[in-house]
Design a protein around this motif. Structure first.
Motif, short mmCIF file in Angstrom:
data_model
loop_
_atom_site.label_atom_id
_atom_site.label_comp_id
_atom_site.label_asym_id
_atom_site.label_seq_id
_atom_site.Cartn_x
_atom_site.Cartn_y
_atom_site.Cartn_z
N ALA A 429 0.83 -1.21 0.00
CA ALA A 429 0.00 0.00 0.00
C ALA A 429 0.86 1.26 0.00
O ALA A 429 0.53 2.26 -0.65
CB ALA A 429 -0.94 -0.01 1.21
N SER A 430 1.98 1.22 0.72
CA SER A 430 2.91 2.36 0.71
C SER A 430 3.49 2.58 -0.67
O SER A 430 3.65 3.72 -1.13
CB SER A 430 4.02 2.15 1.74
OG SER A 430 3.51 2.10 3.05
N ALA A 431 3.81 1.47 -1.34
CA ALA A 431 4.33 1.57 -2.71
C ALA A 431 3.27 2.15 -3.64
O ALA A 431 3.57 2.99 -4.50
CB ALA A 431 4.77 0.19 -3.21
N GLN A 432 2.03 1.72 -3.46
CA GLN A 432 0.94 2.25 -4.29
C GLN A 432 0.71 3.73 -4.03
O GLN A 432 0.40 4.50 -4.95
CB GLN A 432 -0.34 1.44 -4.03
CG GLN A 432 -0.26 0.01 -4.57
CD GLN A 432 -1.42 -0.85 -4.10
OE1 GLN A 432 -1.74 -0.88 -2.91
NE2 GLN A 432 -2.05 -1.56 -5.02
N ALA A 433 0.86 4.15 -2.78
CA ALA A 433 0.73 5.57 -2.46
C ALA A 433 1.80 6.39 -3.15
O ALA A 433 1.52 7.45 -3.74
CB ALA A 433 0.79 5.77 -0.95
N ALA A 434 3.04 5.90 -3.09
CA ALA A 434 4.14 6.62 -3.75
C ALA A 434 3.94 6.65 -5.26
O ALA A 434 4.16 7.67 -5.92
CB ALA A 434 5.47 5.96 -3.40
N PHE A 435 3.48 5.53 -5.81
CA PHE A 435 3.26 5.46 -7.25
C PHE A 435 2.18 6.43 -7.68
O PHE A 435 2.33 7.16 -8.67
CB PHE A 435 2.87 4.03 -7.63
CG PHE A 435 2.70 3.82 -9.11
CD1 PHE A 435 3.78 3.49 -9.90
CD2 PHE A 435 1.45 3.95 -9.70
CE1 PHE A 435 3.64 3.30 -11.27
CE2 PHE A 435 1.29 3.76 -11.07
CZ PHE A 435 2.38 3.43 -11.85
N ALA A 436 1.07 6.47 -6.93
CA ALA A 436 -0.04 7.38 -7.25
C ALA A 436 0.41 8.84 -7.15
O ALA A 436 -0.11 9.70 -7.87
CB ALA A 436 -1.22 7.13 -6.32
N GLY A 437 1.38 9.12 -6.28
CA GLY A 437 1.89 10.47 -6.13
C GLY A 437 3.02 10.81 -7.09
O GLY A 437 3.59 11.90 -7.01
N GLY A 438 3.36 9.88 -8.00
CA GLY A 438 4.41 10.14 -8.97
C GLY A 438 5.82 9.98 -8.44
O GLY A 438 6.78 10.34 -9.11
N GLU A 439 5.97 9.42 -7.23
CA GLU A 439 7.29 9.19 -6.64
C GLU A 439 7.76 7.78 -7.02
O GLU A 439 7.75 6.85 -6.23
CB GLU A 439 7.23 9.36 -5.12
CG GLU A 439 6.73 10.74 -4.70
CD GLU A 439 6.49 10.82 -3.20
OE1 GLU A 439 6.83 9.87 -2.49
OE2 GLU A 439 5.93 11.84 -2.77
N PHE A 440 8.17 7.62 -8.27
CA PHE A 440 8.39 6.29 -8.82
C PHE A 440 9.60 5.57 -8.21
O PHE A 440 9.57 4.36 -8.02
CB PHE A 440 8.54 6.39 -10.34
CG PHE A 440 7.34 6.95 -11.03
CD1 PHE A 440 6.08 6.37 -10.84
CD2 PHE A 440 7.42 8.05 -11.86
CE1 PHE A 440 4.95 6.88 -11.46
CE2 PHE A 440 6.31 8.57 -12.48
CZ PHE A 440 5.07 7.99 -12.29
N GLN A 441 10.64 6.30 -7.89
CA GLN A 441 11.81 5.65 -7.29
C GLN A 441 11.46 5.09 -5.92
O GLN A 441 11.81 3.94 -5.60
CB GLN A 441 12.97 6.65 -7.18
CG GLN A 441 14.26 6.01 -6.66
CD GLN A 441 15.43 6.98 -6.72
OE1 GLN A 441 15.32 8.07 -7.26
NE2 GLN A 441 16.55 6.58 -6.15
N THR A 442 10.76 5.88 -5.10
CA THR A 442 10.33 5.40 -3.80
C THR A 442 9.37 4.23 -3.95
O THR A 442 9.44 3.24 -3.21
CB THR A 442 9.63 6.53 -3.02
OG1 THR A 442 10.54 7.61 -2.84
CG2 THR A 442 9.15 6.05 -1.66
N LEU A 446 9.85 0.42 -2.34
CA LEU A 446 8.87 -0.19 -1.44
C LEU A 446 8.26 -1.45 -2.06
O LEU A 446 7.99 -2.43 -1.36
CB LEU A 446 7.76 0.82 -1.13
CG LEU A 446 8.17 2.01 -0.26
CD1 LEU A 446 7.09 3.08 -0.26
CD2 LEU A 446 8.46 1.55 1.17
N ALA A 447 8.05 -1.43 -3.38
CA ALA A 447 7.50 -2.60 -4.04
C ALA A 447 8.47 -3.77 -3.98
O ALA A 447 8.06 -4.93 -3.78
CB ALA A 447 7.15 -2.26 -5.49
N ALA A 448 9.75 -3.48 -4.18
CA ALA A 448 10.75 -4.55 -4.10
C ALA A 448 10.78 -5.17 -2.71
O ALA A 448 10.90 -6.39 -2.55
CB ALA A 448 12.13 -3.99 -4.47
N ARG A 449 10.64 -4.33 -1.69
CA ARG A 449 10.61 -4.86 -0.31
C ARG A 449 9.34 -5.68 -0.08
O ARG A 449 9.38 -6.72 0.58
CB ARG A 449 10.68 -3.70 0.68
CG ARG A 449 10.92 -4.15 2.12
CD ARG A 449 11.21 -2.96 3.00
NE ARG A 449 10.02 -2.13 3.24
CZ ARG A 449 10.05 -0.99 3.91
NH1 ARG A 449 11.20 -0.52 4.38
NH2 ARG A 449 8.94 -0.30 4.09
N ALA A 450 8.22 -5.21 -0.65
CA ALA A 450 6.97 -5.95 -0.47
C ALA A 450 7.05 -7.32 -1.12
O ALA A 450 6.52 -8.31 -0.59
CB ALA A 450 5.81 -5.14 -1.06
#
Length: 479
Positions: A429-442, A446-450
């Motif tokens: 969910a944190s990765a999805q939040a960053a993605f939706a906000g355009g913070e692709f590196q973050t 987070l997705a790799a950790r998930a």
């Protein structure tokens, strides 16, 4: 434009042109043929100030639905996006979104005026005007390049004959180019004027098909005509992208006069919803004294009470605001947006536990209002009570299946999962939040950790893998 200009040739072409002019000419041709516009954000432009509101969006959807059906676009998923700007304006940017300024909604005195604007913009979508405009621009670009190259030949011939001095070449080149470029510009503007007129006629057709009056559309353009009248006086009509106001009004007056529905009125219930929407915008965006002048205490109408309650909550008069909102609920107990307002006022006053009940009621009354459902999830999370984690996850997950770009909703979902001890889904969910906000590196991190916490190939792992391997488009438009 590309990140850097293409390398220039070491020697000038054999045209008789000086090297500095030939090199500049080549650079311009390459820029025209290979360049591509960057996103606004990449150019340092501010992002569109988009406004989200469940009540306003629901009303505009009700305005749009019959129009889209009449236009044959009922299955196209055309959406209306609100822009926080108090000017009267609306535009289409692609084949599925109509952008409407808040000023349009505030200034429109009745639903019919807004519906007329939406019908006009729908006419652009149904007519494929955007795609055809892109074709026109592509054709104009080709003509521009050809005209430019031909002008180079003309200047080169003059240089070879000795009739053009080096000091005059720049002026000659500019003068020759002015003619073709001006013709292209006028041609495009004329084409756009034709599309505007076509959209007007299409809008009238849609309004007739839905038994609605075109008078609101006429009133809107009359108002715009009055505002722009001083601009059109003495202006060359071939330099305008829209028909001159007097011509457009005259054409619309003829069409409206022939309409069998010209005297049709908006239903009283729809008018009340429209007035409540206008009051809401004013209550949220205007100063307290402005709201008080526009909706004085002597005005006991529901829209006036709505605007004053919103203004009171905005300016920290929470106790008074809650009392006013309770009065609104007593008048219309099944209005979901009054319950939403109470929940929002309590939530933003650090009283999330009290906000849950009115927000639950709002969701029950408007089950498709995903923005309200996200607010309910936020209230459940804000209590800090683990007992609310499961309900928060359920409500937020359901809302986010539709609101896929709601970064705040994903952040609340991450907190709820973390509170439950589900770290894998919290990371996702944190990765999805960053993605939706355009913070692709973050988001990738987070997705790799998930992924390390999910079983390989599971639904969560696949979602995380999609985020980790997403490659945003290059700013220069190249893949």
């Amino acid at each position: 434009m590309p990140d850097r200009q293409p390398a220039q040739p070491r020697t000038a072409p054999r045209t008789g042109l000086p090297r500095r002019i030939a090199a500049a000419a080549l650079a311009l041709v390459l820029a025209v043929t290979t360049g591509s516009p960057q996103p606004a954000a990449a150019q340092g432009q501010p992002k569109l100030p988009i406004v989200r509101d469940a009540e306003t969006e629901a009303l505009l959807k009700d305005y749009m639905t019959p129009v889209l059906k009449a236009a044959g676009l009922a299955k196209q998923n055309v959406e209306v996006t609100l822009i926080n700007d108090r000017n009267f304006n609306a535009f289409v940017a692609d084949g599925r979104r109509i952008f409407v300024f808040l000023g349009t909604l505030v200034e429109a005195k009745n639903p019919n005026e807004v519906i007329g604007v939406l019908a006009h913009e729908t006419g652009h979508i149904a007519g494929g005007h955007l795609a055809r405009m892109r074709q026109q621009l592509a054709a104009a670009q080709t003509v521009s390049i050809v005209a430019f190259l031909l002008s180079l030949g003309a200047v080169a011939a003059g240089a070879a004959s000795g009739s053009a001095r080096d000091t005059n070449l720049g002026g000659a080149l500019g003068g020759i180019m002015t003619g073709p470029q001006e013709m292209i510009r006028r041609s495009l503007l004329s084409y756009q004027r034709g599309e505007e007129q076509a959209a007007d006629r299409a809008a009238i057709t849609y309004l007739h098909a839905t038994h609605q009056s075109p008078k609101g559309m006429l009133d809107t353009f009359r108002r715009l005509s009055d505002q722009s009248l001083f601009i059109s006086r003495g202006v060359d009509p071939y330099t305008l992208s829209h028909p001159l106001p007097r011509e457009r009004i005259s054409q619309l007056e003829e069409l409206v006069a022939k309409s069998p529905y010209k005297d049709a009125r908006d239903p009283a219930e729809l008018q009340l919803r429209h007035d409540l929407m206008r009051a809401k915008i004013i209550g949220y965006f205007d100063r307290a004294d402005t709201v008080a002048r526009r909706y004085p205490l002597s005005d006991t109408s529901l829209p006036a009470r709505y605007a004053r309650a919103i203004s009171a909550y905005r300016f920290k008069q929470v106790r008074e605001a809650i009392a006013q909102i309770d009065g609104l609920i007593a008048t219309q107990p099944n209005n979901p947006y009054f319950h939403e307002l109470k929940g929002q006022a309590l939530l933003e006053s650090a009283r999330p536990a009290e906000a849950i009940a009115p927000l639950r009621r709002a969701v029950a009354l408007a089950p498709n209002a995903n923005l309200i459902r996200i607010m309910l999830g936020q209230a459940l999370v804000a209590t800090g009570d683990k007992a609310h984690a499961e309900e928060a996850i359920r409500e937020l997950s359901r809302a986010l299946t539709r609101e896929t770009l709601a970064a705040d909703g994903y952040r609340q979902l991450a907190i709820a999962y973390g509170r439950k001890g589900d770290i894998a889904n919290a990371d996702l969910a944190s990765a999805q939040a960053a993605f939706a906000g355009g913070e692709f590196q973050t988001a990738r991190h987070l997705a790799a950790r998930a992924k390390t916490r999910f079983a390989n190939g599971s639904p969560g792992w696949l979602k995380a893998d999609d985020i980790e391997n997403y490659k945003p488009p290059k700013l220069d438009g190249r893949s």
